[in-house]
Design a protein around this motif. Structure first.
Motif, mmCIF file in Angstrom:
data_model
loop_
_atom_site.group_PDB
_atom_site.id
_atom_site.type_symbol
_atom_site.label_atom_id
_atom_site.label_comp_id
_atom_site.label_asym_id
_atom_site.label_seq_id
_atom_site.Cartn_x
_atom_site.Cartn_y
_atom_site.Cartn_z
ATOM 1 N N THR A 203 127.469 130.995 24.276
ATOM 2 C CA THR A 203 127.284 131.665 25.819
ATOM 3 C C THR A 203 128.267 132.753 25.764
ATOM 4 N N LYS A 204 127.906 133.925 26.034
ATOM 5 C CA LYS A 204 128.509 134.862 26.573
ATOM 6 C C LYS A 204 128.319 135.596 28.046
ATOM 7 N N GLU A 205 129.513 135.185 28.965
ATOM 8 C CA GLU A 205 129.182 135.324 30.421
ATOM 9 C C GLU A 205 129.635 137.000 30.844
ATOM 10 N N SER A 206 129.095 137.364 31.874
ATOM 11 C CA SER A 206 129.172 138.810 32.050
ATOM 12 C C SER A 206 130.795 139.206 32.412
ATOM 13 N N THR A 207 131.521 137.890 32.732
ATOM 14 C CA THR A 207 132.858 138.287 32.884
ATOM 15 C C THR A 207 133.528 138.464 31.581
ATOM 16 N N GLY A 208 133.114 138.161 30.416
ATOM 17 C CA GLY A 208 133.723 138.398 29.207
ATOM 18 C C GLY A 208 133.799 137.033 28.352
ATOM 19 N N ASN A 209 133.973 136.087 29.222
ATOM 20 C CA ASN A 209 134.263 134.665 28.317
ATOM 21 C C ASN A 209 133.116 134.231 27.650
ATOM 22 N N ALA A 210 133.460 133.784 26.571
ATOM 23 C CA ALA A 210 132.533 133.201 25.519
ATOM 24 C C ALA A 210 132.676 131.921 24.930
ATOM 25 N N SER A 211 131.857 131.214 24.545
ATOM 26 C CA SER A 211 131.863 129.837 23.603
ATOM 27 C C SER A 211 130.864 129.874 23.041
ATOM 28 N N SER A 212 131.145 129.138 21.666
ATOM 29 C CA SER A 212 130.241 128.926 20.656
ATOM 30 C C SER A 212 130.610 127.456 20.231
#
Length: 183
Positions: free
Chosen positions: A139-148
C-alpha cells in the motif's frame, strides 16, 4: 518445452479516447507434460487503464491478485526508469528516507494470495520451489507513506526450507521499519 495445453479461451478488448479495458478468461484448462497433468477450472484476467487510473485483477482456482493505482501506466514506467539502483540512489534514499521506486509510485494498492496447486509443478519444478500458501500486499498512500507485507506459511527453495516466514516493511515520513520473522 513439451507442455501441451487445452481449454476454452475468451478475450475482449476495448479502446476508447478515455482509456482501455481488456479481459481474458480460460476455462477448463488442462496442462500436460512429462511432469504430469494439471487442471484449472477457471483463470480470469481483467485490466483497465486511463490517464488517472490503472486497475487489474487475476483470479484462478488457487490464486487471486489485485492492483489499483491512482495514476497511469506511464507513471508506473517513470517510477521504474527514473531511479536506477546505483550506490548514489541508495545513499540518497537512506539520507532522505525515500525507498527507490516505491517513493516514486503514485497511490497504489496491490494484493496477492496463492496456495500451491499441482499445475504450478508442471510450469516450475517443485523440487526447486514450492510453498503451501503465500500472500503479499503493498500500500502506497498519496501522502508518501508505504507499507508492505509478504508471508509464506511453508516454503521449499531447493534443499532449504522454512515455516511461518513474514517480512513486514513500513516507510513513514521520518522512519523506515523492516521486520523479518520466521519459525
Amino acid at each position: 518445452n513439451g507442455i501441451q495445453a487445452g481449454g476454452e479461451l475468451e478475450a475482449a478488448y476495448d479502446r476508447s479516447t478515455d482509456g482501455m479495458t481488456a479481459s481474458l478468461s480460460l476455462k477448463n484448462l488442462v496442462l500436460s507434460s512429462v511432469e504430469g497433468t494439471g487442471e484449472l477450472e477457471n483463470l480470469s484476467l481483467s485490466f483497465h487503464s486511463s490517464d488517472t487510473l490503472l486497475e487489474g485483477r487475476i483470479q484462478s482456482d488457487f490464486m487471486e491478485a489485485r492492483v489499483h493505482v491512482m495514476g497511469s501506466a506511464g507513471d508506473i514506467k517513470n517510477a521504474f526508469s527514473q531511479r536506477k539502483l546505483r550506490l548514489a540512489a541508495i545513499v540518497d534514499s537512506t539520507v532522505s528516507n525515500r525507498v527507490p521506486v516505491i517513493s516514486l509510485l503514485p497511490a497504489t494498492a496491490l494484493s496477492f494470495e496463492a496456495t500451491y496447486d499441482p499445475i504450478i509443478g508442471i510450469l516450475l519444478n517443485d523440487s526447486l520451489f514450492s510453498y503451501n500458501k503465500v500472500s503479499a500486499s503493498l500500500t502506497k498512500e498519496s501522502t508518501g507513506n508505504a507499507s508492505s507485507e509478504i508471508s509464506v506459511d511453508q516454503l521449499n527453495l531447493g534443499k532449504a526450507g522454512g515455516f511461518g516466514a513474514t517480512l513486514h516493511f513500513e516507510n513513514l515520513p521520518d522512519t523506515t521499519i523492516l521486520t523479518v520473522r520466521a519459525d
